[in-house]
Design a protein around this motif. Structure first.
Motif, PDB file in Angstrom:
ATOM      1  N   ASP A 182      17.022 -46.545   8.153  1.00 15.56           N
ATOM      2  CA  ASP A 182      16.039 -46.071   9.274  1.00 15.56           C
ATOM      3  C   ASP A 182      16.017 -44.697   9.676  1.00 15.56           C
ATOM      4  OD1 ASP A 182      15.248 -46.037  12.129  1.00 15.56           O
ATOM      5  OD2 ASP A 182      16.259 -47.991  12.480  1.00 15.56           O
ATOM      6  N   PRO A 183      14.820 -44.142   9.778  1.00 16.62           N
ATOM      7  CA  PRO A 183      14.586 -42.749   9.917  1.00 16.62           C
ATOM      8  C   PRO A 183      15.420 -42.113  11.218  1.00 16.62           C
ATOM      9  CG  PRO A 183      12.529 -43.829   9.271  1.00 16.62           C
ATOM     10  CD  PRO A 183      13.588 -44.789   9.583  1.00 16.62           C
ATOM     11  N   ASP A 184      15.493 -42.891  12.206  1.00 15.15           N
ATOM     12  CA  ASP A 184      15.827 -42.640  13.527  1.00 15.15           C
ATOM     13  C   ASP A 184      17.394 -42.580  13.708  1.00 15.15           C
ATOM     14  OD1 ASP A 184      13.199 -42.365  14.533  1.00 15.15           O
ATOM     15  OD2 ASP A 184      13.282 -44.340  15.205  1.00 15.15           O
ATOM     16  N   TRP A 185      18.073 -43.301  12.491  1.00 22.10           N
ATOM     17  CA  TRP A 185      19.462 -43.479  12.531  1.00 22.10           C
ATOM     18  C   TRP A 185      20.296 -42.895  11.435  1.00 22.10           C
ATOM     19  CZ3 TRP A 185      22.601 -45.835  16.557  1.00 22.10           C
ATOM     20  CH2 TRP A 185      21.914 -46.472  17.322  1.00 22.10           C
ATOM     21  N   ILE A 186      19.459 -42.443  10.630  1.00 22.46           N
ATOM     22  CA  ILE A 186      20.308 -41.914   9.214  1.00 22.46           C
ATOM     23  C   ILE A 186      21.040 -40.450   9.548  1.00 22.46           C
ATOM     24  CG2 ILE A 186      18.179 -40.883   8.284  1.00 22.46           C
ATOM     25  CD1 ILE A 186      19.384 -41.713   5.371  1.00 22.46           C
ATOM     26  N   VAL A 191      25.840 -36.914  10.630  1.00 20.28           N
ATOM     27  CA  VAL A 191      26.808 -36.325  11.334  1.00 20.28           C
ATOM     28  C   VAL A 191      28.009 -36.942  11.763  1.00 20.28           C
ATOM     29  CG1 VAL A 191      27.075 -35.728  14.407  1.00 20.28           C
ATOM     30  CG2 VAL A 191      24.850 -35.463  12.935  1.00 20.28           C
ATOM     31  N   ALA A 192      28.211 -38.333  11.591  1.00 19.14           N
ATOM     32  CA  ALA A 192      29.585 -38.987  11.569  1.00 19.14           C
ATOM     33  C   ALA A 192      30.214 -38.767  10.340  1.00 19.14           C
ATOM     34  CB  ALA A 192      29.127 -40.561  11.640  1.00 19.14           C
ATOM     35  N   LEU A 193      29.570 -38.327   9.294  1.00 11.33           N
ATOM     36  CA  LEU A 193      30.434 -37.924   7.964  1.00 11.33           C
ATOM     37  C   LEU A 193      31.090 -36.732   8.359  1.00 11.33           C
ATOM     38  CD1 LEU A 193      31.389 -38.384   5.350  1.00 11.33           C
ATOM     39  CD2 LEU A 193      29.109 -37.622   4.555  1.00 11.33           C
ATOM     40  N   THR A 194      30.188 -35.742   8.926  1.00  5.23           N
ATOM     41  CA  THR A 194      30.733 -34.402   9.092  1.00  5.23           C
ATOM     42  C   THR A 194      31.836 -34.358  10.186  1.00  5.23           C
ATOM     43  OG1 THR A 194      28.404 -33.572   8.682  1.00  5.23           O
ATOM     44  CG2 THR A 194      30.107 -32.198  10.213  1.00  5.23           C
ATOM     45  N   LEU A 264      23.072 -39.223   0.797  1.00  3.91           N
ATOM     46  CA  LEU A 264      22.769 -40.204   1.880  1.00  3.91           C
ATOM     47  C   LEU A 264      21.429 -40.410   2.005  1.00  3.91           C
ATOM     48  CD1 LEU A 264      25.202 -39.416   4.872  1.00  3.91           C
ATOM     49  CD2 LEU A 264      25.538 -41.165   3.404  1.00  3.91           C
ATOM     50  N   GLY A 265      20.420 -39.489   1.918  1.00  6.54           N
ATOM     51  CA  GLY A 265      19.008 -39.847   1.731  1.00  6.54           C
ATOM     52  C   GLY A 265      18.606 -40.295   0.766  1.00  6.54           C
ATOM     53  N   GLY A 266      19.159 -40.077  -0.404  1.00  9.10           N
ATOM     54  CA  GLY A 266      18.559 -40.473  -1.658  1.00  9.10           C
ATOM     55  C   GLY A 266      17.847 -39.518  -2.361  1.00  9.10           C
ATOM     56  N   THR A 270      13.132 -37.069  -1.728  1.00 11.10           N
ATOM     57  CA  THR A 270      12.823 -37.524  -0.335  1.00 11.10           C
ATOM     58  C   THR A 270      13.682 -36.961   0.590  1.00 11.10           C
ATOM     59  OG1 THR A 270      14.061 -39.355  -1.041  1.00 11.10           O
ATOM     60  CG2 THR A 270      11.651 -39.503  -1.466  1.00 11.10           C
ATOM     61  N   CYS A 271      15.223 -36.951   0.532  1.00  9.09           N
ATOM     62  CA  CYS A 271      16.161 -36.727   1.354  1.00  9.09           C
ATOM     63  C   CYS A 271      15.820 -37.381   2.438  1.00  9.09           C
ATOM     64  CB  CYS A 271      15.881 -35.218   1.634  1.00  9.09           C
ATOM     65  SG  CYS A 271      16.553 -34.038   0.319  1.00  9.09           S
ATOM     66  N   GLY A 272      15.946 -38.746   2.480  1.00 11.40           N
ATOM     67  CA  GLY A 272      16.007 -39.765   3.491  1.00 11.40           C
ATOM     68  C   GLY A 272      14.741 -40.414   3.927  1.00 11.40           C
ATOM     69  N   PRO A 273      14.678 -41.312   4.519  1.00  7.79           N
ATOM     70  CA  PRO A 273      13.301 -42.163   4.845  1.00  7.79           C
ATOM     71  C   PRO A 273      12.675 -41.129   5.627  1.00  7.79           C
ATOM     72  CG  PRO A 273      15.350 -43.319   6.103  1.00  7.79           C
ATOM     73  CD  PRO A 273      15.832 -42.313   5.008  1.00  7.79           C
ATOM     74  N   ALA A 274      11.317 -40.824   5.651  1.00  7.14           N
ATOM     75  CA  ALA A 274      10.593 -39.923   6.406  1.00  7.14           C
ATOM     76  C   ALA A 274      11.104 -38.677   6.559  1.00  7.14           C
ATOM     77  CB  ALA A 274      10.323 -40.313   7.719  1.00  7.14           C
ATOM     78  N   ASP A 275      11.780 -38.188   5.430  1.00  7.39           N
ATOM     79  CA  ASP A 275      12.511 -36.919   5.382  1.00  7.39           C
ATOM     80  C   ASP A 275      13.329 -36.455   6.609  1.00  7.39           C
ATOM     81  OD1 ASP A 275      11.519 -35.951   3.160  1.00  7.39           O
ATOM     82  OD2 ASP A 275       9.450 -34.912   4.203  1.00  7.39           O
ATOM     83  N   ALA A 276      14.247 -37.704   7.045  1.00  5.05           N
ATOM     84  CA  ALA A 276      15.027 -37.753   8.085  1.00  5.05           C
ATOM     85  C   ALA A 276      16.285 -37.062   7.845  1.00  5.05           C
ATOM     86  CB  ALA A 276      15.489 -39.286   8.490  1.00  5.05           C
ATOM     87  N   THR A 277      16.762 -36.693   6.512  1.00  5.28           N
ATOM     88  CA  THR A 277      17.891 -35.770   6.276  1.00  5.28           C
ATOM     89  C   THR A 277      17.577 -34.663   5.723  1.00  5.28           C
ATOM     90  OG1 THR A 277      18.528 -37.137   4.276  1.00  5.28           O
ATOM     91  CG2 THR A 277      19.423 -37.689   6.342  1.00  5.28           C
ATOM     92  N   LEU A 278      16.199 -34.324   5.896  1.00  5.82           N
ATOM     93  CA  LEU A 278      15.572 -33.214   4.880  1.00  5.82           C
ATOM     94  C   LEU A 278      16.318 -31.836   5.323  1.00  5.82           C
ATOM     95  CD1 LEU A 278      13.732 -32.323   2.609  1.00  5.82           C
ATOM     96  CD2 LEU A 278      11.999 -31.893   4.479  1.00  5.82           C
ATOM     97  N   VAL A 279      17.488 -31.473   5.486  1.00 10.63           N
ATOM     98  CA  VAL A 279      18.021 -30.092   5.766  1.00 10.63           C
ATOM     99  C   VAL A 279      17.442 -29.034   4.685  1.00 10.63           C
ATOM    100  CG1 VAL A 279      19.967 -31.335   6.743  1.00 10.63           C
ATOM    101  CG2 VAL A 279      20.209 -30.668   4.283  1.00 10.63           C
TER     102      VAL A 279
END
Length: 330
Positions: A182-186, A191-194, A264-266, A270-279
């Protein structure tokens, strides 16, 4: 008619012990030779570090500064483009998105991690049975949390129909199909891992709490101050230098996050669905090693260095307002 008696100052060689060679005194030529030998020995012992710094740190930094102004793809000779990489970088919508994701992660993840570290440190600072075991148990995630294996396990835990998904669906009736997809939850799983890796700042907070005089708490209790007031008026001001150190260190680490966000993003750029984890560092890696845009990646790296330096300068400037040192009060 009086006579004047001339006094003769003894030569430096007359003060030397019998059998000492001439010129071997403190000011003789032998002293500089011994100093040169000592310096040479010191440089020889430092030579592995100096070579490593020049070859692995300073050299690559200078090279990346040059590549930042070139079009370089790792295969062909670099072509000078001036500020072209920086112009392209600022005009890239995906680059701006990576900046916003990174800032969100820094602003949310860093305070939560420090709050968890300070809260657990306050609990562990009290004398209780098994205190050493609890300290080791809470510190352990900091040793293994940054590994690739833990990131893979974390991804499995937050996947669709995994442990977290089943618990939140059974207890709270929330079904998001797994945080990872989920792009809104990933980003919250990242953050939880951090936050889970709060062991290192926790140990530093513990050291700071040990330095707070118990007499201050006893005097506050006599005056009727409650636990919250003692924490706000005594604990925080007394550990403010330690707090500043942790804030500075964890902020810099948050800007540098890469491995866990990429896993986590893969993979695959891509770094996550819809670049959700694109740091920021994830996009830097994509441009440099997946798109072979090493010149652009070098420009992005130097922009990150400037941003971290600016944030560090702001933190040092702000410490005058909220960090209290004992020497300043004397």
């Amino acid at each position: 008619m009086g006579s004047t008696v001339a006094t003769r100052r003894p030569a430096a060689s007359e003060h030397l012990p019998e059998g000492s060679p001439a010129g071997s005194g403190p000011g003789g030529p032998a002293a500089p030779r011994r100093g040169h030998r000592d310096n040479l020995a010191g440089y020889l012992f430092m030579s592995p570090w100096i070579a490593g710094f020049l070859l692995l740190t300073a050299g690559p930094m200078v090279a990346s500064l040059y590549f930042a102004f070139t079009d370089y793809n790792l295969f062909d000779a670099p072509q000078w483009v001036g500020f072209g990489n920086f112009t392209e970088m600022f005009a890239d919508a995906r680059w701006r998105h990576s900046v916003s994701v990174t800032l969100w992660y820094v602003v949310i993840g860093t305070p939560l991690k420090l709050a968890a570290a300070l809260g657990v440190a306050l609990l562990l600072s009290q004398q209780r049975r098994g205190q050493a075991f609890y300290r080791a148990a809470f510190y352990a995630p900091s040793l293994i949390g940054a590994s690739v294996s833990i990131a893979i396990v974390w991804k499995a835990i937050f996947s669709d129909d995994a442990v977290v998904d089943r618990v939140q669906r059974g207890l709270f009736g929330v079904d998001v199909g797994g945080w990872i997809g989920d792009p809104d939850w990933i980003i919250y799983s990242l953050v939880a891992l951090t936050v889970w890796q709060f062991g290192a700042p926790m140990v530093i907070f513990l050291a700071g709490l040990k330095q707070v005089p118990r007499s201050l708490y006893e005097a506050a209790e006599v005056d009727g101050a409650g636990p919250l007031r003692r924490f706000w008026n005594i604990t925080l001001p007394m550990i403010s230098p330690v707090l500043f150190f942790n804030v500075l260190l964890e902020t810099i680490h948050s800007f540098q996050i890469f491995g866990s966000a990429y896993i986590l993003g893969g993979a695959g750029g891509t770094c996550g669905p819809a670049d959700a984890t694109l740091v920021y560092t994830c996009y830097l890696y994509v441009q440099g090693f997946e798109n072979s845009r090493m010149g652009l990646a070098s420009a992005m790296a130097w922009m990150l260095l400037l941003a971290v330096g600016l944030v560090t300068a702001v933190l040092f400037w702000s410490q005058k307002r909220w960090v209290h040192y004992e020497e300043a009060s004397r």
